[in-house]
Write an enzyme that holds these catalytic residues in place. Structure first.
Site, PDB file in Angstrom:
ATOM      1  N   GLN A   1       0.807  -1.157   0.179  1.00  0.00           N
ATOM      2  CA  GLN A   1       0.000   0.047  -0.161  1.00  0.00           C
ATOM      3  C   GLN A   1       0.869   1.200   0.024  1.00  0.00           C
ATOM      4  O   GLN A   1       0.519   2.476  -0.025  1.00  0.00           O
ATOM      5  CB  GLN A   1      -0.910   0.033   1.416  1.00  0.00           C
ATOM      6  CG  GLN A   1      -1.861  -0.952   1.342  1.00  0.00           C
ATOM      7  CD  GLN A   1      -2.739  -1.266   2.432  1.00  0.00           C
ATOM      8  OE1 GLN A   1      -2.907  -2.304   3.003  1.00  0.00           O
ATOM      9  NE2 GLN A   1      -3.364  -0.102   3.039  1.00  0.00           N
ATOM     10  N   ARG A  26      -8.865  -1.839   8.100  1.00  0.00           N
ATOM     11  CA  ARG A  26      -9.686  -0.789   7.561  1.00  0.00           C
ATOM     12  C   ARG A  26      -9.936   0.444   8.369  1.00  0.00           C
ATOM     13  O   ARG A  26     -11.305   0.700   8.467  1.00  0.00           O
ATOM     14  CB  ARG A  26     -11.020  -1.543   6.967  1.00  0.00           C
ATOM     15  CG  ARG A  26     -11.734  -0.685   5.917  1.00  0.00           C
ATOM     16  CD  ARG A  26     -12.574  -1.458   5.229  1.00  0.00           C
ATOM     17  NE  ARG A  26     -13.413  -0.739   4.180  1.00  0.00           N
ATOM     18  CZ  ARG A  26     -13.958  -1.630   3.053  1.00  0.00           C
ATOM     19  NH1 ARG A  26     -14.097  -2.629   3.047  1.00  0.00           N
ATOM     20  NH2 ARG A  26     -14.432  -0.908   2.385  1.00  0.00           N
ATOM     21  N   CYS A  27      -8.828   0.822   9.225  1.00  0.00           N
ATOM     22  CA  CYS A  27      -9.230   2.019  10.132  1.00  0.00           C
ATOM     23  C   CYS A  27      -8.280   2.520  10.222  1.00  0.00           C
ATOM     24  O   CYS A  27      -6.871   2.149  10.181  1.00  0.00           O
ATOM     25  CB  CYS A  27      -9.929   1.514  11.411  1.00  0.00           C
ATOM     26  SG  CYS A  27      -8.545   0.390  12.275  1.00  0.00           S
ATOM     27  N   GLU A  79     -13.016   4.271   5.657  1.00  0.00           N
ATOM     28  CA  GLU A  79     -12.825   3.589   7.135  1.00  0.00           C
ATOM     29  C   GLU A  79     -13.720   3.905   8.208  1.00  0.00           C
ATOM     30  O   GLU A  79     -13.853   3.058   9.151  1.00  0.00           O
ATOM     31  CB  GLU A  79     -11.318   3.513   7.597  1.00  0.00           C
ATOM     32  CG  GLU A  79     -10.215   3.084   6.527  1.00  0.00           C
ATOM     33  CD  GLU A  79      -9.039   3.806   6.954  1.00  0.00           C
ATOM     34  OE1 GLU A  79      -8.631   4.754   7.227  1.00  0.00           O
ATOM     35  OE2 GLU A  79      -8.195   2.606   6.374  1.00  0.00           O
TER      36      GLU A  79
END
Ligand SMILES: Cc1cc2nc3c(=O)[nH]c(=O)nc-3n(C[C@H](O)[C@H](O)[C@H](O)COP(=O)(O)OP(=O)(O)OC[C@H]3O[C@@H](n4cnc5c(N)ncnc54)[C@H](O)[C@@H]3O)c2cc1C
Ligand code: FES
Ligand code: FES
Lengths: 293, 173, 784
Positions: free
Chosen positions: C220, C367-368, C737
């Site tokens: 990423q 996902r946060c 998120e």
């Protein structure tokens, strides 16, 4: 995750299968739908040197009533029983069990024969078929024998099949009039094995239970028959009190262990809840006239 | 190590090879046939990223050996588009934002294609059940259900439309 | 001269995704889809023990297998100074162990072979002799005097890693001393795994002739990786190219540098051939970095009327064997100090202590944004605990304590400056949509009949878009992000960005930003990213930072182009640029709307007919350093029904009202929220990673780690309010998120609400059916 190397056969007849089984008594495995065996091989938890695929063996895909019994060929896929009109109408318990095995894609290949032959207490069919008093046909070079499912299931992943025998058919006695069956599974998500599950069949005469079958999934080393509960129900009207006591007895027959699917006490309690619910449902189905022809 | 000869069609194209019996169908598709649209997301037959049709039936190609497929007709995502026209299921996923990272998408679409052939007019719940062997980590499934409904509608309309041009879906079934 | 306004489909359009056509045809390029000439395969031998001394590694049998080229061990790497690598958190991490393993499934040796299947065979032939050591599994015992040392390599002979705090301790204690009510709650936010459907992998390809290393990698953050690789290997940075191809989901799990990437690189350097490594799902779940694992003890001080006053929080963070989180350097506990949430408190004090245990390294996102989920869960549970203690409605308590809309920008007691918000509006909208009052009536009726139904609220504030350079860096690299735009003579454009999509649709949304700013049709704009040889330097996509940082960079770069275009427009229209205005996506002469030129016209002129005092061409670069973070928020309401016979929780409805400021693509935003909600529901009800006392992971594959299918996932109902960010050039805030952060407490609160009449005040997630059933049974509320 890559399986170990093996030699593959896809023989076209049972005698050829027996020959191969006899030639490789220790390291051959039968391959049916492969949905249990292939994952085990990928993890190298199963490392057969010879794989004998049944896909070309004729006559293993019967799904019909014959001589007072439903005959399910060993290679009948879960998807076939799930969608069969005959099964839905006359054997709702089998239909319901098929519909909760794994997920729809696995069911397209997984076979009922494999589900039983694998003898995994977490598999769904054994308990339902115990409740229905099914037997299996083992076919070897010396002929066929019919084995009650109770005797076929020996222990976890262990059956009474001889090394050169093939499971060819499952026989389910046709339900008497005013019979009702059901299968109830508690799972946290699709594709997970049961926390606990219960298969039940009730036969009524008037409003008296003349025969009861109760099988339990994933609460013991093999699928468990709740004998005490069955005996308790027989000869009684399945009132709410009777159902509750039967459910209690079924829970007492369970031998769960704590694991990722829940603590032991919880699983036992779930057998009670599910048995009571299944008995209510099966009784209702039986009262509603039971299975139709 | 002994190899074994196997032949099958993938999207109508014949493929033949001498392979190890242990070669998984998914690896045959990806590495022998070089069709990399079929993915791998797990090792326990749980995710469905590898879903293909075997003689029209959706299956997890990570849990089949290629040798078992001798003589079979395999369909993969690469075969959905016909004569330059996207399959209604592909179109549905595009229109309804049924994909994000796209990794589960080929498998999800193959399941949907076979399902709609069986059930051309499904409820949302029936769709959810049908795709419950395919995991998606990105979309939360809402738009996937919509995508499949879009395709169902489009296919139904094509069925009833007079003299409709041959729908790609027919070729897949 | 006059021109039609072009149809551009910029901001606010649900443009269909430009990346989809390749994915829909099975023509994406994910890591395992690449095949390079002569490519070798790597597979990894892993430790069965959580803690053990390596006595000996015998690779002779593996090396004897035809097709095996090499077996790489820690000793080999040590000789090259590569047995250890730096983490992003000023710690170091083993690439391969020299003498001891510190978690189960740790990489122990790597086999390089000509084929994938041969490599898989060979790893079973590597014989490793271990001497098991007692593992540290319970973080609460990690700092006991007799606890075994997880990291004897460190100077500090303790398993304590760091202590971190925020807020004002004295002031907080003072408020607590005088408080009328104090509620206290211990919470455990379990370890979970992002489990993107694509696992991690790479192909390292070293060209011995020109000395260039190319690594295709599921990352990423390709640029940061390039820098780290250069620092570690000594290869000059211009001789390293990191390519992040299509990524099959990241969610934070593809930010860290995993040992496999480095070993494959070493193998390629040695052999001069490309080396591919693709991890199995089981390896991914067992060894890749995890999220959460916070043991929290929180107290809230309040008045009897429900006015919240102060928050005091102590946390034990289990970081596993290496502190390999991907937080900004100054934030070992991430942005956990956002914990005062949407509420106007007088004081707060937060402490976190990180410890080592014999588990894989931790603290990546799920996902946060950095540790925001843990914070939000804590405050949202505490608000409900307070409401319950005071017999107040949890919606009323929230309304009473919200930071009022007029108080923004708002300085929080832990030091953040919230840019904007309108919390009451979001909650009101959610309550109306779900008919909150009606649900409460239904609940009362059901309770009277013995049925169990619960309603849970979460009104969270997120903090995303790290971040301003004065505060945020990773390994010293400031957390700006970048965009480069080139407009071609015929009016199309290429946009290159420093962030990296993993499914968020950057190829579409970033094109929309440029379309909006430049007045070019969205279909004429190509977005590229993920190749460090071509993309401008950026810190990558995680923590919802793409839109707040690179999105802003894109807008600013486009505006730079527009400034230059204005000069060319003046030249074309033969007026002073000052007499021009940007209207309907073209330049027109003020007061004479009939006289205008489009960007297409200008682009052509930029190469064919530009004024004397202007350089040819039309391009710009921007490195955007955000002045602040952005603070998206939302109001979620969840309704659950509980089966009294089994303890199963069923989500009947879930309404999510999100505010992420101005929206670039509503279709994509909704998709992000659906996915985020599902990844919020999962740890609330299904997912958790646990270990036994010996250090064996108990959810080592997808049969045991329960990812939700379409059947367990409810039909999400979404809605929006729009409170633009005042400092972001587009007024946008970032959304990927929010839902993962906001959903878990809504679900937990709903379950507690359903059981509150039995005296239940808290349940830790995941809420298993047996946890619920045990409560029902204890209170005689289970179905008989
Ligand atoms: C993700 C997943 C989830 C699952 N969940 C469930 C579930 O919830 N409930 C459930 O019941 N099952 C579940 N299963 C198991 C699945 O239903 C199995 O495939 C099935 O139980 C075995 O059938 P098969 O045809 O695939 O057998 P195979 O895998 O081919 O064989 C299984 C075993 O039986 C032997 N065998 C097979 N057929 C014969 C025969 N005719 N004679 C002698 N021996 C034979 C084989 O040698 C092998 O040892 C799951 C599987 C997967 C992959
Ligand atoms: S790869 Fe996951 S089911 Fe086949
Ligand atoms: S779109 Fe990413 S997993 Fe489904």
């Amino acid at each position: 995750m890559i399986p170990e190397d093996f030699t593959y056969f896809a023989p076209g007849s049972l005698p050829e299968v027996w020959d191969l089984l006899r030639q490789h008594p220790d390291d051959a495995k039968i391959l049916a739908g492969g949905q249990s065996l292939i994952p085990l091989m990928k993890f190298r938890l199963a490392t057969p040197a010879y794989l004998i695929d049944l896909r070309k063996v004729p006559g293993l895909d019967t799904l019909a009533e014959r001589d007072g019994a439903l005959v399910i060929g060993a290679m009948v896929r879960e998807a076939a029983t799930e969608h069969s009109q005959l099964i839905q109408r006359r054997y709702p318990g089998i239909h319901e069990a098929s519909a909760v095995v794994a997920d729809p894609l696995v069911r397209n290949f997984a076979t009922i024969g494999g589900n039983i032959a694998h003898a995994d207490p977490a598999n769904d069919h054994p308990a339902m078929l115990l409740a229905l008093r099914a037997s299996v046909v083992a076919h070897g070079p010396n002929g066929q024998r019919t084995i009650p499912l109770d005797d076929f299931l020996v222990d976890t992943m262990e059956t009474s099949l001889a090394p050169d025998e093939v499971l060819t058919e499952i026989h389910v006695p046709q339900p008497a009039p005013r019979s009702g069956s059901t299968y109830l599974k508690l799972e946290r998500k699709v594709g997970d094995y049961a926390i606990a599950a219960v298969g039940v069949q009730i036969t009524l005469d008037g409003d008296v239970c003349t025969q009861a079958g109760i099988g339990l999934t994933n609460v013991g080393p093999k699928a468990v028959r709740a004998t005490q509960a069955e005996m308790f129900l027989t000869g009684k009207q399945p009132t709410e009190d009777v159902i509750r006591e039967a459910a209690r007895l079924a829970a007492a027959a369970a031998q769960p262990v704590s694991d990722l699917h829940g603590p032991e006490d919880y699983k036992r309690a779930m057998i009670r809840t599910l048995t009571a619910r299944a008995l209510r449902e099966a009784t209702q189905r039986a009262r509603a006239g039971g299975v139709s022809a | 190590m002994t190899t074994q000869h196997v032949q099958m069609t993938i999207n109508g194209q014949p493929y033949a090879a001498d392979i190890e019996p242990r070669l998984l169908l998914v690896h045959f598709i990806r590495e022998v046939a070089n069709l990399t649209g079929t993915h791998i997301g797990c090792d326990t037959t749980s995710c469905g990223a590898c879903t293909v049709l075997v003689n029209g039936v959706p299956a997890k190609s990570c849990t089949l050996f290629a040798v078992q497929m001798d003589g079979a007709a395999i369909s993969t995502v690469e075969g959905l588009e016909q004569n330059g026209a996207l399959h209604p299921v592909q179109e549905g996923f595009f229109e309804e934002h049924g994909l994000q990272c796209g990794f589960c998408t080929p498998g999800m679409m193959m399941t949907a294609v076979a399902f709609l052939a069986q059930n051309p007019n499904p409820t949302d719940d029936e769709i959810r059940r049908a795709i419950s062997g395919n995991l998606c980590r990105c979309t939360g499934y809402v738009n996937i259900v919509k995508s499949i409904q879009y395709a169902a509608k489009k296919q139904r309309e094509a069925q009833t439309a007079p003299a409709a041009p041959a729908e790609p879906a027919e070729a897949i079934r | 001269m006059t021109s039609e306004a072009p149809i551009i489909r910029g901001m606010g359009h649900s443009v269909k995704r430009k990346e989809d056509p390749r994915f829909l045809r099975g023509k994406g390029h994910y890591i395992d889809d690449f095949k390079l000439p002569g490519m070798l395969y790597m597979d990894i031998v892993r430790s069965p023990y959580a803690h053990a001394r390596i006595v000996n590694i015998d690779a002779s049998k593996a090396l004897a297998l035809p097709g095996v080229l090499a077996v790489i061990t820690g000793k080999d790497l040590d000789a090259a100074g590569l047995a250890w690598m730096p983490t992003l958190m000023s710690d170091k991490q083993m690439v391969l162990p020299v003498d001891r393993v510190v978690y189960q499934s740790q990489e122990v040796a790597a086999v390089i072979a000509t084929e994938r299947y041969i490599a898989a065979d060979a790893i079973t032939l590597v014989e490793v002799e271990y001497e098991p050591l007692p593992p540290v599994m319970d973080p609460h015992k990690a700092t006991d005097p007799d606890a075994p040392l997880v990291r004897p390599d460190r100077d500090a002979k303790t398993n304590h890693i760091w202590h971190w705090e925020a807020g004002d301790a004295a002031r907080t204690d003072e408020v607590f001393q005088n408080a009328e009510v104090v509620v206290k709650q211990d919470l455990y936010i379990p370890r979970i795994h992002v489990c993107s459907i694509e696992t991690c992998g790479c192909i390292a390809s070293y060209d011995k002739i020109d000395g260039k290393l190319t690594v295709y990698m599921t990352t990423q953050a390709p640029h940061a990786i390039r820098t780290v690789f250069s620092l570690v290997s000594g290869i000059p940075e211009h001789k390293i190219r990191i390519i992040s191809p299509d990524i099959g989901g990241g969610f934070g799990g593809k930010v860290p540098v995993y040992p496999g990437y480095v070993i494959a690189t070493v193998a390629s350097l040695q052999t001069g051939l490309p080396v591919k490594w693709i991890e199995d799902r089981s390896e991914n779940l067992q060894a890749d970095s995890f999220a959460r694992d916070y043991h929290i003890s929180a107290e809230l001080a309040a008045k009897k009327d429900g006015t919240m006053q102060a928050l005091r929080v102590k946390t034990l963070a289990d970081h596993g064997a290496f502190d390999a989180a991907a937080n900004p350097s100054k934030f070992p506990a991430g942005l956990f100090s956002i914990i005062t949430g949407s509420y106007d408190l007088q004081a707060a004090h937060v402490e976190v202590d990180g410890v080592y245990t014999n588990k894989p390294s931790g603290g990546v996102a799920y996902r946060c944004s950095f540790r925001v989920t843990e914070a939000v869960h804590t405050i949202e549970r505490l608000v409900d605990t307070l409401a319950l203690a005071l017999s107040l409605d949890p919606a009323d308590v929230r309304m009473k304590n919200f930071i009022p809309p007029e108080a923004f920008p708002y300085k929080s007691p832990t030091g953040w400056e919230y840019d904007s918000g309108n919390y009451p509006a979001a909650l009101q909208k959610a309550m109306a949509k779900i008919d909150y009052a009606g649900l409460r009536r239904e609940q009362a009726e059901k309770r009277a009949r013995g049925e169990l139904m619960g309603i849970g609220i979460s009104t969270f504030t997120e903090i995303v878009g790290a971040g301003p350079s004065h505060t945020f860096d990773i390994l010293g690299i400031k957390m700006f992000d970048s965009c480069e735009i080139r407009v071609h003579p015929t009016g199309s454009a290429i946009v290159r960005i420093g962030v990296q999509t993993q499914g968020q649709g950057h190829e579409t949304t970033f094109a929309q930003i440029v379309a909006e700013e430049l007045g070019l049709p969205v279909e004429n704009i190509t977005v590229e990213h993920g190749d460090t040889d071509t993309a401008p330097y950026g810190l990558g996509t995680y923590a919802s930072r793409s839109t707040p940082t690179a999105g802003a960079a894109t807008a600013v770069a486009a505006r730079k182009i527009r400034d230059k275009a204005k000069k060319i427009a003046g030249h074309l229209l033969e007026v002073s640029p000052d007499d021009l205005e940007w209207q309907d996506h073209k330049f027109q002469v003020k007061g004479a709307p009939g006289r205008s030129v489009t960007m297409k016209d200008i682009a052509f002129a930029a190469y064919t007919n530009f004024p004397q005092d202007v350089e040819a061409g039309l391009e710009a670069v921007d490195y955007y350093d955000p002045p602040n973070l952005t603070f998206p928020f939302g109001a979620y309401i969840c309704v659950v029904d509980i089966d009294r016979g089994t303890g199963m929780v069923k989500i009947r409805r879930f309404v999510a009202v999100d505010d992420c400021g101005n929206i670039i693509n509503p279709m994509i935003v909704d998709g992000q929220i659906h996915g985020g909600l599902t990844m919020g529901m999962a740890p609330a009800l299904l997912e958790a990673i646990t270990y036994d006392e010996y250090g064996n992971i108990q959810q080592s594959n997808l049969m045991d780690y329960l990812l939700p299918t379409a059947m367990e996932t409810p039909v999400w109902e979404t809605d929006k309010t729009v409170t633009p960010s005042p400092h972001h050039p587009l007024g946008a805030k970032g959304v990927g998120e929010s839902a993962t952060v906001g959903a878990p407490p809504a679900i937990a609160n709903a379950v507690v609400d359903a059981l509150s009449h039995l005296g239940v005040t808290h349940l830790d997630i995941p809420i298993t059916p047996w946890k619920v059933y045990q409560i029902l049974e204890a209170h005689g509320a289970a179905e008989a």
